[in-house]
Design a protein around this motif. Sequence first.
Motif, PDB file in Angstrom:
ATOM      1  N   VAL A 239       0.018   8.742 -11.030  1.00 34.23           N
ATOM      2  CA  VAL A 239       0.813   9.468 -12.031  1.00 34.23           C
ATOM      3  C   VAL A 239       0.214   9.307 -13.425  1.00 34.23           C
ATOM      4  N   GLU A 240      -0.380   8.147 -13.708  1.00 36.89           N
ATOM      5  CA  GLU A 240      -1.015   7.943 -15.014  1.00 36.89           C
ATOM      6  C   GLU A 240      -2.247   8.829 -15.142  1.00 36.89           C
ATOM      7  N   GLU A 241      -3.002   8.969 -14.052  1.00 35.80           N
ATOM      8  CA  GLU A 241      -4.212   9.778 -14.087  1.00 35.80           C
ATOM      9  C   GLU A 241      -3.879  11.248 -14.316  1.00 35.80           C
ATOM     10  N   ARG A 242      -2.803  11.712 -13.656  1.00 36.42           N
ATOM     11  CA  ARG A 242      -2.395  13.103 -13.863  1.00 36.42           C
ATOM     12  C   ARG A 242      -1.973  13.332 -15.317  1.00 36.42           C
ATOM     13  N   GLY A 243      -1.324  12.319 -15.900  1.00 38.20           N
ATOM     14  CA  GLY A 243      -0.908  12.442 -17.287  1.00 38.20           C
ATOM     15  C   GLY A 243      -2.072  12.520 -18.248  1.00 38.20           C
TER      16      GLY A 243
ATOM     17  N   ALA B 243       0.872  -1.174   0.000  1.00 43.63           N
ATOM     18  CA  ALA B 243       0.000   0.000   0.000  1.00 43.63           C
ATOM     19  C   ALA B 243       0.906   1.219   0.000  1.00 43.63           C
ATOM     20  N   GLY B 244       0.604   2.222  -0.842  1.00 44.51           N
ATOM     21  CA  GLY B 244       1.575   3.291  -1.020  1.00 44.51           C
ATOM     22  C   GLY B 244       1.045   4.699  -0.872  1.00 44.51           C
ATOM     23  N   LEU B 245       1.979   5.626  -0.635  1.00 49.40           N
ATOM     24  CA  LEU B 245       1.673   7.052  -0.582  1.00 49.40           C
ATOM     25  C   LEU B 245       1.369   7.576  -1.977  1.00 49.40           C
ATOM     26  N   THR B 246       2.114   7.102  -2.959  1.00 47.68           N
ATOM     27  CA  THR B 246       1.838   7.414  -4.354  1.00 47.68           C
ATOM     28  C   THR B 246       1.964   6.122  -5.151  1.00 47.68           C
TER      29      THR B 246
ATOM     30  N   ILE C 241       8.028   6.311 -10.783  1.00 46.93           N
ATOM     31  CA  ILE C 241       6.786   6.824 -10.199  1.00 46.93           C
ATOM     32  C   ILE C 241       7.081   7.985  -9.253  1.00 46.93           C
ATOM     33  N   ILE C 242       8.129   7.856  -8.441  1.00 49.46           N
ATOM     34  CA  ILE C 242       8.511   8.938  -7.532  1.00 49.46           C
ATOM     35  C   ILE C 242       8.871  10.198  -8.317  1.00 49.46           C
ATOM     36  N   PHE C 243       9.640  10.034  -9.386  1.00 53.76           N
ATOM     37  CA  PHE C 243      10.029  11.178 -10.213  1.00 53.76           C
ATOM     38  C   PHE C 243       8.804  11.848 -10.822  1.00 53.76           C
ATOM     39  N   LYS C 244       7.883  11.057 -11.354  1.00 55.02           N
ATOM     40  CA  LYS C 244       6.671  11.616 -11.954  1.00 55.02           C
ATOM     41  C   LYS C 244       5.798  12.291 -10.903  1.00 55.02           C
ATOM     42  N   THR C 245       5.770  11.733  -9.688  1.00 56.88           N
ATOM     43  CA  THR C 245       4.984  12.326  -8.614  1.00 56.88           C
ATOM     44  C   THR C 245       5.531  13.694  -8.238  1.00 56.88           C
ATOM     45  N   LEU C 246       6.852  13.795  -8.105  1.00 55.19           N
ATOM     46  CA  LEU C 246       7.471  15.073  -7.765  1.00 55.19           C
ATOM     47  C   LEU C 246       7.242  16.094  -8.876  1.00 55.19           C
TER      48      LEU C 246
END
Length: 394
Positions: A347-351, A339-342, A380-385
């Motif tokens: 990230v796909e949804e934001r894209g 289970a994750g924070l991001t 994923i971390i990079f895309k989240t930032l």
Amino acid sequence: MIGVIYLGNNPQTQERLKYLPGQLVKMTTNYKDAAMLCEKTSGSQHYIIFLEKGNKNEDTVAITYLKKTCPDIYIILLTGELSNEDRKAYQACGINDTISAVASIVELNKKIQFIADREGILFDSEEKKHKMLRFKIPFWKRIFDIFFSSLAIVVLSPVLLITAIAIKLESKGPVLFKSKRVGTNYAVFDFLKFRSMRVDAEKKLKDLSKTHNQYAKKTDSLGSMSDEMLEMALNADNEDELMISDEEVMLVGDDFVVSENDFNKQKIEEINNAFVKIENDPRITKVGRFIRKYSIDELPQLFNILKGDMSIVGNRPLPLYEAEKLTADDCIDRFMAPAGLTGLWQVEERGRNGNMSAEERKQLDIRYGQTYCFSLDMKIIFKTLTAFIQKADV
């Protein structure tokens, strides 16, 4: 009890099998060594051998020898597509099953569990009590989570302290808001957020849902919203959606017959009327509006990560009412991952500018559970930032 042997020399497969939950996989490249491992064990020990497909003639010799030496072993061929001729040859010499050569940890674990269930084999004393598929977070991922969350807590401690003081100064009540969420292995835990609403928010919710809800819909024949739904709505994130199955099942009552899909859609409308965006929601405090805008309200989840309830990257832990709808076999992979924070779907949804259906979100969660690795987590971390920096006003 059951044991697992890998017979082959594929480094990628060897690496995956190291993280097989609850299993210490014995590795060998020689079929005679594999046979010796089986012979040395007690009569209560059963073995599954994952055989990496190689040369057909050499494989058939190995399988024949293993079956003759250890008749009770279960041999699974790791392979791609087989021709009819090859399939018949492998079956003739005693192969029991096949699985993709690039099968994920989850898929391999499910195969082992299926065999154990069918043969009436239990893994160990713990499995005798809890005979179910369980996920164990890989060592590399747990170390990264501890390091990253500890560092983030130290670096962000001024922000955490200032936010806590601001919440206390503006309105009475606790600084943190706790809600029950379902994470890895369907485990329930207290999900932490900074409180962004007033303490009397629940009392105001019923009236607001009727007058201010941007997406309010007409009341249907199932009746008015229950207090339980109001409670769920209050505890829900803006991101929460209900996911329903496409399978057509009819529900029969004393005075009605309705498809399960229609019933679920009606229930979704009730819940949506309760928690989907309320315009200029007066329940949210000024501080709450600010910390939501910049996702500061999510920072207490770093303590969930440090504790082990969550990971930095994973599938978003779901509210109880949503998780209970995802207990079918085709959804299990979603909960056999951290289970994750991001995560991948965020990230796909934001894209895609937030344009994603509930089913697409579920499939992305399942895909992450089957394919996660260090490099994917870093992406994923990079895309989240990047998404955080470019985040629009909400």
